[in-house]
Design an enzyme around this catalytic site. Structure first.
Site, mmCIF file in Angstrom:
data_model
loop_
_atom_site.group_PDB
_atom_site.id
_atom_site.type_symbol
_atom_site.label_atom_id
_atom_site.label_comp_id
_atom_site.label_asym_id
_atom_site.label_seq_id
_atom_site.Cartn_x
_atom_site.Cartn_y
_atom_site.Cartn_z
ATOM 1 N N THR A 1 -3.886 5.792 3.446
ATOM 2 C CA THR A 1 -2.562 6.215 2.974
ATOM 3 C C THR A 1 -2.645 6.897 1.621
ATOM 4 O O THR A 1 -1.833 7.770 1.315
ATOM 5 C CB THR A 1 -1.627 4.986 2.870
ATOM 6 O OG1 THR A 1 -1.765 4.209 4.056
ATOM 7 C CG2 THR A 1 -0.187 5.414 2.734
ATOM 8 N N LYS B 1 0.839 -1.210 0.000
ATOM 9 C CA LYS B 1 0.000 0.000 0.000
ATOM 10 C C LYS B 1 0.870 1.255 0.000
ATOM 11 O O LYS B 1 0.441 2.297 -0.501
ATOM 12 C CB LYS B 1 -0.988 -0.025 1.166
ATOM 13 C CG LYS B 1 -0.358 0.009 2.554
ATOM 14 C CD LYS B 1 -0.255 1.383 3.160
ATOM 15 C CE LYS B 1 0.647 1.364 4.383
ATOM 16 N NZ LYS B 1 0.761 2.656 5.052
#
Lengths: 338, 338
Positions: A243, A186
């Site tokens: 994120t 990620k």
């Protein structure tokens, strides 16, 4: 006794959550940082403006930090993870366990952090704490949710009991591998999302990119033995969402700066914090190739990091792939055909 | 010949994409809007600032719009969907097909739009166009991806061929039910995300909320016969991501305004656009109960819409649920066990 190894923003945050529940020692590599944290009760370098609990002890002595630790929370950057682990190995108790806070891959070996623990501290259980956890928000007491994954549910529940508060909801899980792959990947996707935003694309473009990023993450994660559902939970979708859409994310910020034309070396040199996605892209691309998994976004970010392509050209090549049947394409070698 | 029924922002956008590929008629309910659109080549009410193609014909005559249509793209609000369909039914060709652009549930009947088509136009195939598609961005030519789902892949591919351009990538799928449930439910989640943002919570809180929202959506979708993987793709995660993180989303905006203390009636009355999540919350909560599926976020938004709870109390009750094993909890009655 609990030990948190690494006094960056996340290590300091977790140590601050643990200290009111149990005697906690926070290890800082720099004696100056340790002293300043002890004296001022604030990590001015990595978590400015947040007061750490009076009961939190800070030390630069690794032996002292880990000798009596029931859990060693490892919060050092991925590329320094092995060295610190080797240094603490002689002092770690035989019945201690490691909780990995680091979300990255070791360059060269292409190993996940739990694999490094298995090499350096054989027999010591290693678990992962992950999820959508921007440190500054947790430190500020904003409601959030995390996952702690250990092969042993009993260990996960012990960590859960230490960390679960009114504002931080900690879930247990058993899929250490899936959580690690999601956490490392990620960060690479966040760089891509930052580039997308930095180039001025809108919410549709970013959402499509992140959706395909999730599919890449799930493909590699399942290929490496992770559980498909992990990627739909907090460690996957959740962490990716936080994120990739927050200017507080270092990796997103790196991508955003790259899109603006700043050279990578400049961007990386401008902060003392580590954007793990920069180091994880190439190792993840290698892992993907080794396992026959397609990860076009990771490949493009690796190419950007290695200076082989510009952010604009990389994004264009991703957006111009031909469209097929969606599920055939995005889950081609990942989730079960069912 | 193609027909687009409904000249809101999304109907106008899709008609503008179709017109350069095939003769396209856009139906506007209001003769004034139809005339103004024909004359000025701009939908000043719903899509200001965007020029529609010269070849796009606009009419307020429903019979004329649909009589020779190979595909009827339905872009009217969910609560008016049935009435418009009944009105066009006598004029629709026997070998035409309906492409549903509406993302909602019919109050009272709790039916999805494809179920209404099956009732009103038995024998006519109904598919769905969905994905992270904020109309203004598509109209501006920003890169985006969509899914067109029909039980018949051949029909989906024909729609794909009409819509696929250099900037809009259209994927085919077969899971009409899953796409519809995802589309209706994500609007409710967007209200929740708007409340979360409006109350000043950060990226972690929103990511955790959306992750659990995705699980709700997948649980209901699979209970109604959708394919689990649909919810990990553009129709699920992708659309959820775009709608829950963009101030361009009407449903997010409704939530944001509610969090600021504005009464719902005020918020709804302040725009001519329809936020489908407001009307979908209660029907989805009923469907969930009928199918024994837990949807706590949808329940809370339904309670807000019905004036039974304040946005702040609703969010607090969601954040205070006890934490268990993550996969046990979030996928309890949805995705297959393995």
């Amino acid at each position: 006794m609990l030990a948190v190894v690494g006094a960056g923003s996340w290590g300091t945050t977790i140590a601050s959550l643990l200290a009111p529940r149990a005697a906690t020692l926070l290890w800082a590599r720099s004696p100056e940082l340790a002293r300043s944290l002890e004296d001022r009760r604030e990590n001015e370098q990595y978590l400015p403006g947040v007061r750490v609990p009076d009961t939190l002890e800070v030390t630069a002595d690794l032996k002292r930090a880990v000798s009596d630790a029931e859990f060693v929370f490892m919060a050092v950057p991925a590329q320094g993870f092995r060295d610190v682990l080797v240094a603490l190995a002689p002092h770690a108790g035989a019945d201690s366990a490691v909780v990995i806070l680091t979300k990255g891959i070791e360059a060269g070996s292409n190993l996940r952090m739990s694999e490094i623990v298995a090499e350096v501290l054989p027999g010591i259980p290693a678990g992962v704490l992950t999820g959508p956890n921007l440190a500054q928000e947790i430190a500020a007491g904003q409601p959030a949710a995390s996952v702690v994954a250990f092969a042993s549910t009993e260990l996960a529940q012990r960590v859960q009991a230490y960390l679960h508060t009114g504002t931080l909801r900690v879930y247990t899980a058993t899929d250490v591998t899936g959580c690690e792959v999601a956490g490392a990947t990620k960060n690479v996707m966040a760089i891509a999302a930052g580039i997308c935003d930095g180039l001025g694309f809108g919410g549709n473009t970013r959402a499509a990119l992140i959706t395909r990023g999730l599919a890449e993450l799930a493909r590699l994660g399942t290929a490496l033995g992770g559980h498909p559902l992990t990627f739909g939970g907090l460690a996957g979708v959740g962490d990716l969402m936080a994120t990739c859409t927050s200017a507080r994310s270092r990796n997103w910020s790196v991508g955003f700066s790259l899109a603006g034309g700043r050279p990578l070396a400049d961007v990386v040199a401008s902060t003392s914090m580590v954007a793990e996605g920069v180091n994880a892209a190439a190792p993840l691309a290698l892992l993907a190739r080794q396992h026959g998994v397609e990860m076009p976004i990771v490949e493009q970010i690796a190419a950007i990091v290695q200076g082989r392509v510009s952010p604009r050209d990389a994004l264009a090549s991703l957006l111009l792939r031909p469209a097929r049947d969606e599920l055939d394409e995005i889950f081609q070698s990942g989730l079960p055909a069912d």
